[in-house]
Design a protein around this motif. Structure first.
Motif, mmCIF file in Angstrom:
data_model
loop_
_atom_site.group_PDB
_atom_site.id
_atom_site.type_symbol
_atom_site.label_atom_id
_atom_site.label_comp_id
_atom_site.label_asym_id
_atom_site.label_seq_id
_atom_site.Cartn_x
_atom_site.Cartn_y
_atom_site.Cartn_z
ATOM 1 N N PHE A 212 0.859 -1.199 0.000
ATOM 2 C CA PHE A 212 0.000 0.000 0.000
ATOM 3 C C PHE A 212 0.892 1.244 0.000
ATOM 4 O O PHE A 212 0.923 1.988 0.974
ATOM 5 N N PRO A 213 1.620 1.462 -1.087
ATOM 6 C CA PRO A 213 2.626 2.532 -1.065
ATOM 7 C C PRO A 213 2.063 3.894 -0.696
ATOM 8 O O PRO A 213 2.768 4.724 -0.126
ATOM 9 N N GLU A 214 0.791 4.117 -0.999
ATOM 10 C CA GLU A 214 0.232 5.436 -0.673
ATOM 11 C C GLU A 214 0.204 5.685 0.833
ATOM 12 O O GLU A 214 0.394 6.796 1.304
ATOM 13 N N LEU A 215 -0.007 4.627 1.570
ATOM 14 C CA LEU A 215 -0.079 4.787 3.029
ATOM 15 C C LEU A 215 1.272 5.122 3.654
ATOM 16 O O LEU A 215 1.338 5.494 4.824
ATOM 17 N N THR A 216 2.329 5.005 2.875
ATOM 18 C CA THR A 216 3.629 5.378 3.435
ATOM 19 C C THR A 216 3.720 6.885 3.666
ATOM 20 O O THR A 216 4.649 7.362 4.300
ATOM 21 N N ALA A 217 2.755 7.619 3.146
ATOM 22 C CA ALA A 217 2.747 9.064 3.397
ATOM 23 C C ALA A 217 2.454 9.383 4.857
ATOM 24 O O ALA A 217 2.732 10.488 5.331
#
Lengths: 349, 413
Positions: A212-217
């Protein structure tokens, strides 16, 4: 009544927009518009005016278990500043897991409403863990916005609460606001590594980077302080133990996408340091939460191409920047399959 | 409004020397009732007082670095609507509770600086009945009292005729030598009727007299031509120990009361290095200026003699010298304050102090030092832990309002 978690998670996936049709999320776009510093909400008078204009009710929950050394201070600081001096909070509630020290007595002596988790909705049984307290707090408290703050913070300040509630008051689309903190470890002039603690950096961030690369924000996905709208929280299942924060992020992300999140820098947070042993337990609970959702979202059978970018954070002269490291774990075959090896050693598979 | 403290002092208080603590005036019932109301209102502000106490207490403020604390104080004053909020040239923070007439000006003050630099952890712990932390006693409660007093007066619907200046001073301790309060008094530009110095502990103290003080550092340094190769070279510590022995042999009278405190000694860097410099910090206190001057001369003689005999350089650096003096025990201000304490059921502890009161006295302003709660201090080499009790704080604040009101109603002349 038994909650059918698996069924609920499936329904969540069905309601979620198809990932393929979502606009590719850009961390660089989201970060500056959804990342705040608590000082941006320090005008409490204005915040209260806006809260009243929206006719919002705000509740603060301190989940506690044997926190007699810190609970009194948290209550004094938050109540005096955010209830008496500025009426931002409408209630301050301690949900206790059954402390054996003076936590409940001290909390009550400083004017908090104190409840034992097992006394709330007793017909659903008693489970142990912070998530249990958070879930039961939803039934006990009346707020449209709920703030959760861990009860073991020694340097508590009013901004821990107003910094989290500020984005919810100012941005109607935001459902969930996560805290992050300064971790002052300088690596070079003006640049500091940032992000979370050991479990975040070793477990959760790599997992998010993979799937979930977006959640790395979210700079500190496991921070124990967050605020959310009731209408969001009431639709989420709550793992009762270590996985509650991870579950919230995954489920809100699936339901509403990144626009539902904001995060606030609360400067420094001082609390008890946990042993590696304790962190191992936490990581184990998080894995359970993560893979339960992974399966429920139908991802097991349709494993996407594995991401190779690890996304971490650094603070560069006060700005939080995401750093990307390309990590390709290329694998070599068993050496016994290599002809040269077979020849040299006379060994074959 | 009738001055109830005057009404109670029809018969004169018994004679007492500083330190005797035997003045127990009675208080009329109407005053007791009034003070009870103040106490009850103060109890309602407990959390706000404690919150400010924690905020002040956790802001590092060693002498000469008090800016952050003063900024917090000024912000608080602004939030609660005080007038004339300012930070002066040397960092003192002040605000004014405007009086209805403003013909008189009263001063309530405390120091913003703390004793020790580089405290590793200034976190305050809150227990059910007390607060624990490095500077909760000295002097965070007093600072919190300054920010809580306007709220208490508002809650009581009390407006005094006099203006009340609330002042947090900088540079008061150690080498600061009361520079903050002296600067304020030299530049305030308005006559002050009376000054109340606030100390966090102990509730019931009533300092109306200042003891004389001589504070200094004795430096013992190795000279440039010191023979390092000589076996048995003792460095600066042994001559300093000789100085310490000789000072401890100075005969001190019981009357006038005189003491010498050797409070701090520093020197050397390692087990196996001869110490180049040793510093002894001491304070002599006496009710007599003559005796202080004699002690100063005797110390000068000791260091001259030890220096000459040991071949090291020994010098005396006088940091502060204050004359003894203050109010008479029969002064109106002392009587008013003892009556207020009596109304709270407190036995006044009358003794001399070395605090900011001496600067008030030097400016010829009638002044007292009062305490706000009970507590204690425990300290080791580089750690200070103080604890203060929560329950007596309401009495401490009620006392403050009562004394200010008594001065406001009848003056102290």
């Amino acid at each position: 009544m038994k909650l059918n978690l698996r069924k609920w998670l499936r329904s969540l996936t069905e309601r979620a927009p198809a990932k393929t049709t979502q606009k590719r999320f850009q961390v660089a776009d989201w970060l500056p518009t959804h990342t705040f510093h608590h000082s941006q909400f320090a005008d409490l008078k204005a915040l209260v005016v806006e809260k009243e204009r929206q006719n919002l009710r705000i509740s603060l929950c301190l989940p506690a278990l044997n926190e007699e050394k810190t609970i009194g201070k948290e209550i004094i600081m938050l109540k005096s500043e955010l209830m008496k001096r500025y009426p931002l909070l409408d209630e301050l509630v301690v949900i206790d897991s059954g402390s054996t020290d003076q936590t409940r007595e001290i909390a009550a002596s400083f004017g908090a409403s104190v409840y034992l988790a097992r006394d709330i909705l007793p017909q659903y049984g008693e489970k142990h863990g912070k998530g249990e307290n958070l879930w039961k707090a939803l039934y006990q408290m009346r707020g449209d916005i709920i703030i959760y703050i861990d009860a073991d913070i020694t340097n508590i300040r009013p901004h821990f609460a107003y910094g989290l509630v500020g984005p919810l008051i100012r941005m109607p689309e935001v459902q969930y606001v996560k805290a992050f903190y300064d971790r002052p470890l300088t690596v070079s002039k003006g640049v500091r590594v940032s992000g979370g603690g050991r479990v975040t950096e070793i477990q959760v961030r790599p997992l998010f980077s993979l799937f979930f690369p977006e959640l790395t924000a979210i700079i500190q996905p496991l921070s124990g302080e967050y605020a959310a709208r009731r209408r969001a929280l009431e639709r989420l299942p709550f793992p009762v133990g270590y996985g509650v924060e991870t579950a919230h992020l995954l489920d809100i992300y699936h339901r509403w996408g990144m626009a539902a999140f904001a995060q606030t820098d609360l400067d420094q947070r001082i609390h008890r340091n946990q042993s590696t042993h304790a962190l191992g337990k936490m990581a184990f609970g998080i894995y359970q939460t993560f893979f339960r959702r992974w399966k429920a979202y139908g991802c097991v059978e349709k494993l996407p191409a594995m991401e190779t970018m690890l996304r971490q954070f650094q603070n560069c002269d006060g700005r939080y920047e995401q750093t990307e490291s390309l990590i390709r774990e290329v694998e070599r075959p068993p050496i016994i399959t290599i002809p040269e090896y077979q020849k040299a050693f006379g060994r074959h598979p | 409004m009738t001055d109830l403290t005057q009404a109670s002092s029809g018969k004169s208080a018994p004679e007492s020397r500083p330190g005797s603590g035997d003045v127990v005036p009675s208080a009329p019932d109407i005053l007791k009732t009034r003070i009870e109301q103040y106490k009850s209102a103060a109890e309602g502000l407990r959390d706000m007082l404690l919150a400010d106490l924690i905020r002040f207490g956790e802001i590092p403020a060693p002498t000469f670095a008090e800016e952050q604390r003063i900024r917090f104080l000024a912000n608080r004053f602004e939030e609660i609507g005080l007038t004339h909020i300012s930070i002066d040239a040397i960092g003192n923070g002040m605000g004014i509770i405007a009086g209805s007439e403003g013909r008189r000006t009263l001063l309530a003050l405390t120091n913003a600086d703390t004793l020790v630099k580089n405290i590793k952890d200034q976190t305050i712990e809150v227990q059910a009945d007390r607060l624990i932390g490095p500077f909760v006693g000295d002097n965070s409660i007093a600072l919190a009292a300054l920010t809580t007093l306007p709220l208490l007066l508002e809650r009581l619907n009390l407006q005094f005729k006099s203006n009340i200046i609330l002042l947090a001073t900088t540079r008061s301790l150690e080498r600061g030598n009361l520079e903050g309060i002296k600067h304020f008094l030299a530049n305030s530009g308005q006559p002050i009727e009376a000054g109340l110095c606030l100390e966090s502990v102990q509730l019931g103290r009533l300092n109306y007299h200042c003891i004389g003080l001589l504070r200094g550092d004795i430096h013992c340094r190795l000279p440039e031509n010191y023979n390092w190769a000589q076996y048995g070279a003792t460095g600066s510590i042994v001559p300093m120990s000789d100085v310490v022995n000789r000072i401890s042999q100075i005969a001190l009278p019981h009357r006038p009361l005189t003491t010498i405190i050797m409070g701090m000694i520093q020197g050397g860097i390692a087990y196996n290095n001869v110490a180049r410099e040793t510093i002894l910090s001491f304070e002599a206190r006496s009710e007599s200026l003559d005796i202080l001057n004699q002690i100063k001369q005797q110390i000068a003689d000791v260091i001259a003699e030890v220096g000459a005999r040991s071949g090291v350089e020994i010098t005396l650096d006088v940091i502060a010298q204050r004359e003894p003096g203050g109010l008479d025990i029969s002064h109106t201000l002392v009587r008013k304050a003892t009556t207020i304490l009596a109304a709270l059921g407190l036995q006044p502890m009358l003794y001399s102090t070395t605090s900011q009161l001496s600067a008030i006295r030097d400016a010829k302003i009638p002044g007292l030092t009062i305490g706000l709660t009970t507590g204690e201090r425990r300290y080791e080499l580089d750690e200070i832990d103080e604890s203060v009790n929560i329950a007596p704080l309401a009495s401490g604040l009620a006392q403050l309002v009562g004394i200010l009101q008594a001065i406001d109603e009848g003056g102290v002349s």
